[in-house]
Design a protein around this motif. Structure first.
Motif, PDB file in Angstrom:
ATOM      1  N   PRO A  49      -0.549   1.260  -5.403  1.00  0.00           N
ATOM      2  CA  PRO A  49      -1.116   0.763  -3.927  1.00  0.00           C
ATOM      3  C   PRO A  49      -0.526   0.299  -3.002  1.00  0.00           C
ATOM      4  O   PRO A  49      -0.709   0.690  -1.840  1.00  0.00           O
ATOM      5  N   TYR A  50       1.499  -0.186  -3.242  1.00  0.00           N
ATOM      6  CA  TYR A  50       1.545   0.207  -2.012  1.00  0.00           C
ATOM      7  C   TYR A  50       2.757   1.603  -1.737  1.00  0.00           C
ATOM      8  O   TYR A  50       2.537   1.339  -0.189  1.00  0.00           O
ATOM      9  N   VAL A  51       2.372   2.605  -1.764  1.00  0.00           N
ATOM     10  CA  VAL A  51       2.908   3.486  -1.303  1.00  0.00           C
ATOM     11  C   VAL A  51       1.541   3.848  -0.154  1.00  0.00           C
ATOM     12  O   VAL A  51       1.463   4.691   0.417  1.00  0.00           O
ATOM     13  N   ILE A  52       0.546   3.418  -0.847  1.00  0.00           N
ATOM     14  CA  ILE A  52      -0.681   3.799   0.379  1.00  0.00           C
ATOM     15  C   ILE A  52      -0.557   2.602   1.004  1.00  0.00           C
ATOM     16  O   ILE A  52      -1.246   3.126   2.157  1.00  0.00           O
ATOM     17  N   GLU A  53      -0.766   1.626   0.983  1.00  0.00           N
ATOM     18  CA  GLU A  53      -1.161   0.685   1.672  1.00  0.00           C
ATOM     19  C   GLU A  53       0.436   1.331   2.185  1.00  0.00           C
ATOM     20  O   GLU A  53       0.152   0.504   4.317  1.00  0.00           O
TER      21      GLU A  53
END
Length: 283
Positions: A49-53
């Protein structure tokens, strides 16, 4: 001495030192003896999720034109790359060197007009060569077009749902899966809306989500016909909602949760009117 005054050699040295420092910092954070408990608890999956965010925040910074924000967000995005490589290195799968070498080799391989003796004249030539080389890398015959389903499935894996939906819609239309006129798309929308309403009256959540997906995909097709970007449209709505909420909170004398629905509606309409007057905002 500022970066602009340094020689190319000094700039390259500084860049390599900065990357090495980042790698060392991440390794320290992941140290089993004196690292950070949060970083140690992370897995490739938990970090997804942090990669996407961070990717979205980088795009937002680029669109804002704020160079300081762009630099910061690119750093946050780079951190995700280094973290993933560090975790893989600990599992003896690959490391950051493998990542960097792999993409360098791919770029050299797919740009024979820069690193080889192939001649190109247009951007289309570059794209055609890229696709042919990519097909060969995957063991495919570059002279044979892959099945449409295989080509479209790539979008579902690599793009956010709204963007993937638009790509799939466009490619399918190019292959002949298209309505003859916009009236057919509107008729399909009404059909899917009715089916969604029927599903909502039931208790099967999987069926409800399937029908909602069909409805959303039809809305994406409407956007394509009217040459609109559904991702940009939704992003704009999200931003307007927050702006109106900020206006409401600015004039509220207590938490919004303490207001009645009728009072909130009045504040909402006032916020809309105020913003419309300031910037010509659309409803």
């Amino acid at each position: 001495m500022s970066n602009s005054e340094r020689s190319p050699e000094l700039l390259q040295t500084a860049m390599l030192e900065a990357v090495q420092q980042l790698v060392a910092v991440v390794a320290q954070l992941r140290s089993p003896t004196d690292g950070c408990p949060w970083d140690l608890a992370q897995t490739p999956e938990s970090l997804t999720p942090y990669v996407i965010e961070e990717a979205y925040e980088t795009v937002d910074a680029i669109q804002s034109g704020d160079t300081k924000a762009i630099c910061e967000e690119l750093g946050d995005l780079l951190l995700q790359v280094v973290l993933q490589a560090q975790i893989a290195s600990e599992a003896k799968q690959f490391n950051l060197t493998d990542v960097a070498q792999g993409i360098s080799e791919k770029l050299i391989r797919r740009h024979p007009h820069v690193f080889g003796d192939v001649n190109v004249e247009t951007v289309d030539d570059v794209h055609r060569n890229w696709e042919q080389i990519k097909a060969i890398e995957k063991g495919e015959d570059p002279t044979i077009a892959p099945p449409l389903s295989k080509k479209l499935s790539r979008y579902t894996r690599s793009l956010p749902p709204l963007m993937a939906g638009m790509k799939i819609s466009r490619k399918a239309a190019e292959a002949g899966f298209e309505w003859e006129a916009i009236d057919g798309v509107w008729a399909k929308f009404q059909e899917e809306l009715a089916e969604f309403k029927e599903a909502i009256a039931e208790t099967d959540k999987a069926h409800q989500e399937a029908e909602l997906g069909d409805l959303l995909f039809t809305v994406i097709n409407l956007a394509r016909w009217y040459d609109l970007d559904p991702s940009a449209a939704l992003q704009g709505t999200n931003q307007r909602f927050i702006q109106r909420l900020e206006q409401m909170e600015a004039v509220a004398d207590r938490p919004l949760s303490d207001y009645s629905l009728e009072q909130l509606e009045k504040l909402w309409q006032q916020a809309k009117a105020r913003l419309r007057g300031e910037a010509g905002e659309a409803d």
